[in-house]
Design a protein around this motif. Structure first.
Motif, PDB file in Angstrom:
ATOM      1  N   ALA A  26       0.825  -1.211   0.000  1.00  0.00           N
ATOM      2  CA  ALA A  26       0.000   0.000   0.000  1.00  0.00           C
ATOM      3  C   ALA A  26       0.860   1.262   0.000  1.00  0.00           C
ATOM      4  N   THR A  27       2.107   1.147   0.443  1.00  0.00           N
ATOM      5  CA  THR A  27       2.993   2.305   0.527  1.00  0.00           C
ATOM      6  C   THR A  27       3.898   2.448  -0.695  1.00  0.00           C
ATOM      7  N   ALA A  46      -0.856   3.435 -14.034  1.00  0.00           N
ATOM      8  CA  ALA A  46      -0.881   4.796 -13.488  1.00  0.00           C
ATOM      9  C   ALA A  46      -2.311   5.229 -13.176  1.00  0.00           C
ATOM     10  N   ASP A  47      -3.255   4.839 -14.011  1.00  0.00           N
ATOM     11  CA  ASP A  47      -4.664   5.141 -13.728  1.00  0.00           C
ATOM     12  C   ASP A  47      -5.171   4.387 -12.511  1.00  0.00           C
ATOM     13  N   ALA A  48      -4.763   3.124 -12.384  1.00  0.00           N
ATOM     14  CA  ALA A  48      -5.240   2.290 -11.269  1.00  0.00           C
ATOM     15  C   ALA A  48      -4.623   2.687  -9.933  1.00  0.00           C
ATOM     16  N   PHE A  49      -3.392   3.222  -9.958  1.00  0.00           N
ATOM     17  CA  PHE A  49      -2.684   3.608  -8.733  1.00  0.00           C
ATOM     18  C   PHE A  49      -2.245   5.065  -8.837  1.00  0.00           C
ATOM     19  N   PRO A  50      -3.153   6.009  -8.662  1.00  0.00           N
ATOM     20  CA  PRO A  50      -2.833   7.424  -8.893  1.00  0.00           C
ATOM     21  C   PRO A  50      -1.804   8.019  -7.938  1.00  0.00           C
ATOM     22  N   SER A  51      -1.559   7.394  -6.795  1.00  0.00           N
ATOM     23  CA  SER A  51      -0.562   7.929  -5.859  1.00  0.00           C
ATOM     24  C   SER A  51       0.819   7.317  -6.071  1.00  0.00           C
ATOM     25  N   THR A  52       0.978   6.477  -7.095  1.00  0.00           N
ATOM     26  CA  THR A  52       2.237   5.813  -7.391  1.00  0.00           C
ATOM     27  C   THR A  52       2.783   6.336  -8.719  1.00  0.00           C
ATOM     28  N   PHE A  53       4.089   6.646  -8.761  1.00  0.00           N
ATOM     29  CA  PHE A  53       4.734   7.111  -9.987  1.00  0.00           C
ATOM     30  C   PHE A  53       5.147   5.907 -10.825  1.00  0.00           C
ATOM     31  N   VAL A  54       4.779   5.898 -12.096  1.00  0.00           N
ATOM     32  CA  VAL A  54       5.071   4.790 -12.999  1.00  0.00           C
ATOM     33  C   VAL A  54       6.023   5.281 -14.086  1.00  0.00           C
ATOM     34  N   THR A  65       0.468  10.465 -26.691  1.00  0.00           N
ATOM     35  CA  THR A  65      -0.800  11.082 -27.050  1.00  0.00           C
ATOM     36  C   THR A  65      -1.524  11.552 -25.790  1.00  0.00           C
ATOM     37  N   TRP A  66      -1.544  10.736 -24.772  1.00  0.00           N
ATOM     38  CA  TRP A  66      -2.106  11.108 -23.486  1.00  0.00           C
ATOM     39  C   TRP A  66      -1.381  10.285 -22.429  1.00  0.00           C
ATOM     40  N   VAL A  67      -0.884  10.941 -21.403  1.00  0.00           N
ATOM     41  CA  VAL A  67      -0.167  10.267 -20.320  1.00  0.00           C
ATOM     42  C   VAL A  67      -0.670  10.825 -18.993  1.00  0.00           C
ATOM     43  N   PRO A  68      -1.029   9.954 -18.042  1.00  0.00           N
ATOM     44  CA  PRO A  68      -1.436  10.446 -16.736  1.00  0.00           C
ATOM     45  C   PRO A  68      -0.309  11.239 -16.063  1.00  0.00           C
ATOM     46  N   ALA A  69      -0.653  12.083 -15.140  1.00  0.00           N
ATOM     47  CA  ALA A  69       0.337  12.937 -14.472  1.00  0.00           C
ATOM     48  C   ALA A  69       1.377  12.120 -13.714  1.00  0.00           C
ATOM     49  N   ASN A  70       1.026  10.941 -13.253  1.00  0.00           N
ATOM     50  CA  ASN A  70       1.950  10.113 -12.473  1.00  0.00           C
ATOM     51  C   ASN A  70       2.670   9.074 -13.335  1.00  0.00           C
ATOM     52  N   CYS A  71       2.754   9.310 -14.654  1.00  0.00           N
ATOM     53  CA  CYS A  71       3.389   8.374 -15.576  1.00  0.00           C
ATOM     54  C   CYS A  71       4.369   9.123 -16.453  1.00  0.00           C
ATOM     55  N   LYS A  72       5.528   8.500 -16.717  1.00  0.00           N
ATOM     56  CA  LYS A  72       6.546   9.112 -17.573  1.00  0.00           C
ATOM     57  C   LYS A  72       7.194   8.023 -18.404  1.00  0.00           C
ATOM     58  N   PHE A  73       7.569   8.360 -19.635  1.00  0.00           N
ATOM     59  CA  PHE A  73       8.254   7.434 -20.529  1.00  0.00           C
ATOM     60  C   PHE A  73       9.635   7.985 -20.856  1.00  0.00           C
ATOM     61  N   GLU A  74      10.615   7.079 -20.915  1.00  0.00           N
ATOM     62  CA  GLU A  74      11.988   7.456 -21.270  1.00  0.00           C
ATOM     63  C   GLU A  74      12.541   6.469 -22.273  1.00  0.00           C
TER      64      GLU A  74
END
Length: 76
Positions: A26-27, A46-54, A65-74
């Motif tokens: 949970a943490t 990222a959608d399922a776990f909005p408090s976790t950075f993916v 095209t669209w990325v949640p705020a808690n998601c980043k691609f490299e």
């Protein structure tokens, strides 16, 4: 690739968490996806776990095209 991702979600829909089987505390603050491909799984997690950075990493990042705020691609 998206058809395969959707197929697995449908087949595993009775699971507590159809996106993955490993336990997630949970943490948890970060999730790393190596070989992210088109990034569909990262976006769903990222959608399922909005408090976790993916973070999704691959040879080249997928088109954003669209990325949640808690998601980043490299890319490598």
């Amino acid at each position: 690739m998206q058809a395969a991702h959707l197929s697995y979600l449908v087949l595993d829909s009775k699971q507590k968490n159809p996106l993955f089987r490993s336990p997630l505390p949970a943490t948890a603050q970060h999730i790393l996806d190596i070989g992210t491909g088109d990034g569909e799984w990262c976006r769903d997690v990222a959608d399922a776990f909005p408090s976790t950075f993916v973070l999704g990493v691959d040879l080249s990042p997928p088109p954003d095209t669209w990325v949640p705020a808690n998601c980043k691609f490299e890319g490598m």
